[in-house]
Design a protein around this motif. Structure first.
Motif, PDB file in Angstrom:
ATOM      1  N   ALA A  54       0.671  -1.224   0.154  1.00  0.00           N
ATOM      2  CA  ALA A  54      -0.207   0.136   0.034  1.00  0.00           C
ATOM      3  C   ALA A  54       0.878   1.403  -0.035  1.00  0.00           C
ATOM      4  N   GLU A  55       1.715   1.313   0.768  1.00  0.00           N
ATOM      5  CA  GLU A  55       2.699   2.398   0.740  1.00  0.00           C
ATOM      6  C   GLU A  55       3.714   2.708  -0.299  1.00  0.00           C
ATOM      7  N   ASN A  56       3.715   1.502  -0.966  1.00  0.00           N
ATOM      8  CA  ASN A  56       4.616   1.687  -2.397  1.00  0.00           C
ATOM      9  C   ASN A  56       3.860   2.149  -3.395  1.00  0.00           C
ATOM     10  N   VAL A  57       2.487   1.936  -3.277  1.00  0.00           N
ATOM     11  CA  VAL A  57       1.729   2.196  -4.449  1.00  0.00           C
ATOM     12  C   VAL A  57       1.190   3.696  -4.173  1.00  0.00           C
TER      13      VAL A  57
ATOM     14  N   LEU B 186       1.250  11.044   0.859  1.00  0.00           N
ATOM     15  CA  LEU B 186       2.082  11.151   2.263  1.00  0.00           C
ATOM     16  C   LEU B 186       2.468  12.308   2.709  1.00  0.00           C
ATOM     17  N   LEU B 187       2.206  13.494   1.936  1.00  0.00           N
ATOM     18  CA  LEU B 187       2.581  14.680   2.723  1.00  0.00           C
ATOM     19  C   LEU B 187       1.610  15.100   3.857  1.00  0.00           C
TER      20      LEU B 187
ATOM     21  N   ALA C 188      -1.591  10.828   7.413  1.00  0.00           N
ATOM     22  CA  ALA C 188      -1.437   9.804   6.607  1.00  0.00           C
ATOM     23  C   ALA C 188       0.018   8.901   6.784  1.00  0.00           C
ATOM     24  N   HIS C 189       1.212   9.864   6.617  1.00  0.00           N
ATOM     25  CA  HIS C 189       2.431   9.513   7.127  1.00  0.00           C
ATOM     26  C   HIS C 189       2.498   8.877   8.209  1.00  0.00           C
ATOM     27  N   LEU C 190       2.022   9.404   9.459  1.00  0.00           N
ATOM     28  CA  LEU C 190       2.218   8.893  10.631  1.00  0.00           C
ATOM     29  C   LEU C 190       1.215   7.401  10.824  1.00  0.00           C
ATOM     30  N   MET C 191       0.472   7.425  10.161  1.00  0.00           N
ATOM     31  CA  MET C 191      -0.338   5.860   9.925  1.00  0.00           C
ATOM     32  C   MET C 191       0.510   4.945   9.417  1.00  0.00           C
TER      33      MET C 191
ATOM     34  N   THR D 160       6.344  15.474   8.346  1.00  0.00           N
ATOM     35  CA  THR D 160       6.659  15.135   6.938  1.00  0.00           C
ATOM     36  C   THR D 160       6.628  16.655   6.118  1.00  0.00           C
ATOM     37  N   LEU D 161       7.668  16.763   5.494  1.00  0.00           N
ATOM     38  CA  LEU D 161       8.122  17.978   4.717  1.00  0.00           C
ATOM     39  C   LEU D 161       8.096  17.733   3.278  1.00  0.00           C
ATOM     40  N   SER D 162       7.708  18.630   2.423  1.00  0.00           N
ATOM     41  CA  SER D 162       7.691  18.540   1.401  1.00  0.00           C
ATOM     42  C   SER D 162       8.847  19.668   0.492  1.00  0.00           C
TER      43      SER D 162
END
Length: 309
Positions: A64-67, A76-77, A81-84, A154-156
């Motif tokens: 799922a994360e790879n997709v 994922l930003l 979502a990133h924490l989960m 999470t940073l972009s």
């Protein structure tokens, strides 16, 4: 990222998911069949079954994360979502380390002849309360995963290349040092060191046993020696995989993980559940026979179907 590379990455991910899930499912089916037939599940097979279940869950999470990384990186930003996703990865990884630890400890205590009261008592506790020990290890892994999410951001970074398909994503982990130390020690270092000690003791027992057999040569290998060789080989394989995944995890959870690097590391981590299932299958002859029989039956059915048409 080019379309050809995207197709290649997705294909690799799907293949690893399919093969890994199938092999780990066979381990679960084998245990369920034993229960259905009224056979008691051996403590080793219990650990194998839990490992199979954890590996299936880990494969689904990694896929799922790879997709998300490949197709929808902007998701994922979002901090939540990133924490989960980070929590869903760390929990089964930590738990797998502890499962490897208890498997090696169980093998070591079952094979080696200890006379010290403390080790004899530990062997009795592990044999009698292994399900409770596995449950406590799962709770500990859950807690360590929560500690690893402390002040996680999470940073972009905006891309300087207009033709780039995805933004440059970096994950920055800002945890108190105490939490980092506790999570690494209890989640990774402690179980891996216990597994290393257990494997070392069992290997020493194997070497001593082989030296005694060489001095008192009888012309053939006894069954005890073969069991010791197979057990030691299985322990070394599991420990090697755990150590490799540990170093990959350190790199993956480093202070800054770039977008392309994260995808590559995810693809490198995904084979580990598949490889663990292969180790379990080679270690359990009855399971191996069941899989071979199922494959042969399926092949025979396909040949008969083609001939009938």
């Amino acid at each position: 990222m080019s379309s050809a590379m995207l197709v290649l990455l997705i294909t690799l991910g799907v293949l690893q998911l399919g093969i890994g899930t199938s092999l780990n499912s066979c381990i679960l089916v084998f245990s369920f069949k034993n229960l259905k037939n009224g056979l008691s599940v051996h403590l080793t097979n219990l650990i194998y079954s839990v490992k199979g279940l954890v590996n299936i869950f880990l494969l689904l999470v990694l896929t799922a994360e790879n997709v998300l990384h490949i197709l929808w990186p902007n998701v994922l930003l979002i901090r939540e979502a990133h924490l989960m996703m980070t929590f869903l990865k760390l929990s089964p990884i930590y738990y797998n380390y502890w499962l490897t630890c208890w498997l090696c400890a169980h093998y070591c205590l079952s094979i080696s002849n200890f006379t010290h009261k403390l080790l004899v008592g530990f062997k009795a506790v592990l044999s009698s309360f292994l399900p409770q020990v596995l449950l406590l290890s799962a709770i500990l892994s859950f807690v360590m995963s929560v500690l690893s999410l402390w002040e996680n951001h999470t940073l972009s970074h905006p891309s300087t290349n207009s033709t780039q398909d995805a933004p440059s994503i970096s994950a920055v982990f800002l945890m108190p040092k105490a939490c980092i130390v506790v999570a690494k020690i209890l989640g990774c270092c402690l179980p891996l060191n216990l597994a290393l000690v257990s494997t070392g003791v069992t290997t020493s027992s194997l070497i001593r046993h082989m030296k005694k057999m060489k001095q008192n040569f009888s012309g053939n290998k006894g069954p005890n020696l073969q069991v010791l060789i197979n057990t030691t080989r299985t322990m070394i394989m599991f420990l090697t995989l755990s150590v490799i995944s540990f170093f990959l995890g350190i790199f993956f959870l480093s202070e800054i993980s770039l977008y392309d690097t994260m995808i590559v590391i995810l693809l490198l981590i995904m084979p580990f559940p598949l490889l663990e299932a292969a180790i379990i299958i080679q270690a359990v002859p009855k399971l191996r026979k069941m899989i071979v029989g199922t494959v042969c039956s399926g092949t025979r059915w396909l040949i008969e179907s083609e001939n009938s048409t």
